[in-house]
Motif scaffolding. Structure first.
Motif, short mmCIF file in Angstrom:
data_model
loop_
_atom_site.label_atom_id
_atom_site.label_comp_id
_atom_site.label_asym_id
_atom_site.label_seq_id
_atom_site.Cartn_x
_atom_site.Cartn_y
_atom_site.Cartn_z
N VAL A 32 0.84 -1.16 -0.07
CA VAL A 32 -0.09 -0.12 -0.07
C VAL A 32 0.98 1.37 0.06
N LEU A 33 1.91 1.29 0.83
CA LEU A 33 2.79 2.42 0.96
C LEU A 33 3.62 2.62 -0.50
N ALA A 34 4.00 1.41 -0.98
CA ALA A 34 4.69 1.77 -2.39
C ALA A 34 3.65 2.20 -3.37
N ARG A 35 2.58 1.73 -3.35
CA ARG A 35 1.69 2.13 -4.41
C ARG A 35 1.02 3.69 -4.19
N PHE A 36 1.24 4.12 -2.94
CA PHE A 36 0.84 5.52 -2.65
C PHE A 36 1.99 6.43 -3.25
N HIS A 37 3.22 5.79 -2.86
CA HIS A 37 4.60 6.62 -3.24
C HIS A 37 4.50 6.70 -4.86
N ARG A 38 4.31 5.44 -5.57
CA ARG A 38 4.32 5.63 -7.13
C ARG A 38 3.24 6.62 -7.46
N ASP A 42 6.88 9.44 -6.86
CA ASP A 42 8.19 9.17 -6.29
C ASP A 42 8.91 7.90 -7.02
N GLU A 43 10.20 7.87 -6.95
CA GLU A 43 10.97 6.98 -7.70
C GLU A 43 10.66 5.69 -6.47
N THR A 44 10.05 4.67 -6.79
CA THR A 44 9.90 3.76 -5.75
C THR A 44 10.31 2.41 -5.89
N TRP A 45 10.84 1.78 -4.69
CA TRP A 45 11.44 0.35 -5.01
C TRP A 45 11.04 -0.45 -3.71
N PHE A 46 10.37 -1.54 -4.05
CA PHE A 46 9.69 -2.21 -2.96
C PHE A 46 10.46 -3.70 -2.91
N LEU A 47 10.97 -4.18 -1.83
CA LEU A 47 11.64 -5.28 -1.76
C LEU A 47 11.10 -6.19 -0.56
N THR A 48 10.73 -7.58 -0.96
CA THR A 48 10.49 -8.48 -0.03
C THR A 48 11.08 -9.81 -0.46
N GLY A 49 11.27 -10.77 0.49
CA GLY A 49 11.94 -12.12 0.05
C GLY A 49 11.75 -13.15 1.17
N THR A 50 12.71 -14.15 0.96
CA THR A 50 12.66 -14.98 2.32
C THR A 50 14.01 -15.33 2.50
N ASP A 51 14.02 -15.75 3.81
CA ASP A 51 15.31 -15.98 4.94
C ASP A 51 15.43 -17.54 4.65
N GLU A 52 16.43 -18.02 4.38
CA GLU A 52 16.43 -19.35 3.57
C GLU A 52 17.62 -20.31 4.57
N PRO A 458 -4.38 2.42 -3.77
CA PRO A 458 -3.36 1.90 -3.14
C PRO A 458 -3.88 0.63 -2.37
N VAL A 459 -4.96 0.81 -1.66
CA VAL A 459 -5.44 -0.11 -0.63
C VAL A 459 -6.08 -1.34 -1.45
N PRO A 485 -2.27 5.47 -10.89
CA PRO A 485 -2.82 6.42 -11.13
C PRO A 485 -2.04 7.84 -11.35
N ASP A 486 -2.26 8.78 -12.24
CA ASP A 486 -1.68 9.82 -12.58
C ASP A 486 -1.59 10.80 -11.45
N PRO A 487 -0.35 11.19 -10.99
CA PRO A 487 -0.39 12.19 -9.64
C PRO A 487 -1.24 13.27 -9.69
N ALA A 488 -1.81 13.92 -10.96
CA ALA A 488 -2.60 14.65 -11.26
C ALA A 488 -3.93 14.61 -10.82
N TRP A 489 -4.12 13.09 -10.61
CA TRP A 489 -5.42 12.68 -10.16
C TRP A 489 -5.75 12.87 -8.61
N LEU A 490 -4.67 13.55 -8.14
CA LEU A 490 -4.76 13.91 -6.57
C LEU A 490 -5.39 15.27 -6.36
N ARG A 491 -5.95 15.77 -7.42
CA ARG A 491 -6.47 17.30 -7.22
C ARG A 491 -7.97 17.04 -7.65
N TRP A 492 -8.77 17.94 -7.38
CA TRP A 492 -10.20 18.15 -7.74
C TRP A 492 -10.27 18.75 -9.25
N GLY A 493 -11.21 17.99 -9.89
CA GLY A 493 -11.43 18.48 -11.39
C GLY A 493 -10.86 17.62 -12.35
#
Ligand code: MSP
Length: 517
Positions: A32-38, A42-52, A458-459, A485-493
């Protein structure tokens, strides 16, 4: 948080067990945080993975009669399958058995060894084999491990130690000078409290004779690396380049559960400091999902398999519940009744009804076209003001990773649209004023809803993509799954007059609960 770059991580999950709700929660939160930042550009990088590596994994593999790596491969597939179902948009998935990771771990070990930050000594103490941890007499409870309650055994062996104690004063200063370094504040205080006692050195090796499943210590083949020293480095190894840290380091945010705070807020920063690498901006510890009074965990046997609920209630509603019902940092109670209650109240009633009403009226009175709004009335302007105020509040909540609050601010806007419609009652007004007289109300409520759906996307990228497609602003109902979505969508109109809408059925059908027997 530095605007422009956002690098978020989840813990690396142990592959001794199938993914469960605790893993799902952190990973959805990061998503959710990554999607919000995108969405904010923002230049976003989201990492997950496994401990093996380590004892636990080796034992799980043995129990299944598999080679450790074959066991890990099959478990990784299970994690990735759940992440696909949960619509997790990670940019990279790192496994600690990968060459790119092992290489960096060995480089750091060599650097610290050559710089005199690692030394060999004989360790005498008590050891918990399943947890792979040494304890002192004062730690143990009735002869048992304070973490898992299983018996500890006396051990005396040669090992390698990292001079963690040398960084104690530096770490205290760093935490004090960077108030956002450990969040929430009470966890920061907990770490500072822990650092009031002398900090010991960290045993970072295990003899191969006892445990072979690990990354070999490059300067002594008789030893492998302690699993935490190995795993923490993933946050760096995943983005490091051949020449050094690369442009993505340092991380903006490490998301973790409260049970792994010390490893992340004490071991990891001192390791980075010793290696001469920049510190992450922030480490945020969340609470636990509880069942009754207890942590949900496999060993307790009260764990909810995220997939089960996903299939019943749908991925969007499930993500919404996880994000809305846990105040980031605190524990939250999990029950199926809570999931159903939340879906019915927020999604079916407030949001779903609002969309339905707006669509139905535009369908009935305006032939499925957004009407051109004439001069606005005071009530219209009030709603627009409210929507304008919502956006910065949501974004501010997000900067503090307070997702529940970001959602609540948005749902308040949805409820305000519903109240506005009740007051203006366009379905009645139309009889006196004709379509002309209600055009403003319909256009304003549709745009308000468009903004709310954008803020919730994002949720719930799937359902909000569908809603925005129905409102005519997205060509494809599945677009938001892959593109923000386009960052411009965070505005009215954004919603233009004469846009064609595509009315549909209930976005979140009400869940009928069985009456108690
Ligand atoms: N492998 C280590 C992390 C290494 S990070 C370099 C690990 N793995 S884990 O699979 O055991 O746990 C991963 C995360 O799941 C932890 O952050 C833990 O807090 C979280 N959860 C496990 N059960 C949980 C709940 N019931 N509720 C919320 N999260 C909890 O630790």
């Amino acid at each position: 948080m530095t605007r422009g770059k956002f690098y978020v991580t989840t813990p690396l999950y142990y592959v001794n067990d199938a993914p469960h709700i605790g893993h799902a929660y952190t990973t959805v939160l990061a998503d959710v945080l990554a999607r919000f930042h995108r969405m904010r550009g923002d230049e976003t990088w989201f990492l997950t993975g496994t401990d093996e590596h380590g004892q636990k994994i080796l034992e799980s593999a043995r129990q299944r009669g598999l080679e450790p790596l074959a066991h890990c491969d099959s478990m990784v597939e299970r994690f990735q399958q759940v992440w696909r179902k949960l619509q997790i948009s990670y940019d990279d998935f790192i496994r600690t058995t990968e060459e790119r990771h092992q290489r960096v771990v060995q480089q750091i070990l060599t650097q610290l060894w050559e710089g005199g930050r690692i030394y060999q000594a004989t360790y005498e103490g008590l050891y918990c084999i399943p947890d792979e941890r040494y304890w002192t007499e004062k730690d143990i409870v009735d002869g048992k491990c304070p973490l898992c309650g299983r018996p500890v055994v006396p051990l005396s062996e040669k090992n390698y130690f990292f001079r963690m104690s040398e960084y104690q004063d530096w770490l205290i200063r760093h935490i004090e000078e960077h108030p956002g370094f450990i969040q929430p504040e009470y966890r920061r205080n907990e770490v500072l409290g822990f650092l009031r006692k002398p900090l010991g050195d960290l045993c970072i090796s295990r003899p191969v004779a006892r445990l072979s499943w690990g990354i070999p210590i490059p300067f002594d083949p008789e030893y492998v690396t302690y699993v935490w020293f190995d795993a923490l480095i993933n946050y760096y190894s995943a983005v490091a380049t051949a020449g050094g840290p690369g442009a993505r380091w340092p991380a903006s945010l490490h998301l973790i559960g409260k049970d792994i705070l010390t490893t992340h807020a004490v071991y990891w920063p001192t390791m980075l400091q010793a290696a001469g690498l920049a510190q992450p901006e922030s480490i945020l510890a969340h609470g636990w999902w509880l069942s009754g009074e207890q942590k949900m965990s496999k060993s307790v046997g009260n764990v909810v398999q995220p997939l089960d609920l996903l299939e019943v209630y749908g991925v969007d509603a499930f993500r919404y519940f996880l994000m809305r019902d846990m105040v980031v940092g605190l524990d939250a109670a999990f029950s199926e009744a809570a999931v159903v209650g939340r879906i019915n109240a927020d999604l079916a009633n407030d949001l779903g009804n609002c969309l339905n009403r707006v669509e139905r009226m535009i369908h009935n009175y305006c032939q499925d076209r957004i009407p051109a709004a004439p001069d606005l009335e005071e009530a219209d302007r009030e709603l627009i003001d409210r929507a304008d105020r919502t956006v910065p509040r949501v974004l501010e909540a997000l900067d503090g990773a307070r997702i529940h609050q970001a959602i609540e601010e948005t749902m308040e806007l949805v409820r305000a649209i519903n109240r506005y419609l009740e007051i203006k009652a366009p379905w009645k007004a139309v009889k006196e004023t004709g379509v002309e007289g209600i055009a403003g109300t319909l256009a304003v409520s549709a745009e308000g809803l468009r903004l709310a759906c954008t803020l919730l996307s994002p949720v719930m990228p799937g359902k909000m993509g569908e809603a925005l497609h129905r409102l005519g602003v997205l060509d494809s109902a599945v677009e938001l799954l892959a593109h923000p979505p386009d960052p411009a969508w965070l505005r009215w109109g954004v919603l233009q007059a004469w846009t064609a809408i595509r009315p549909g059925t209930a976005l979140f059908p009400r869940i009928e609960t069985k009456p108690a027997p």
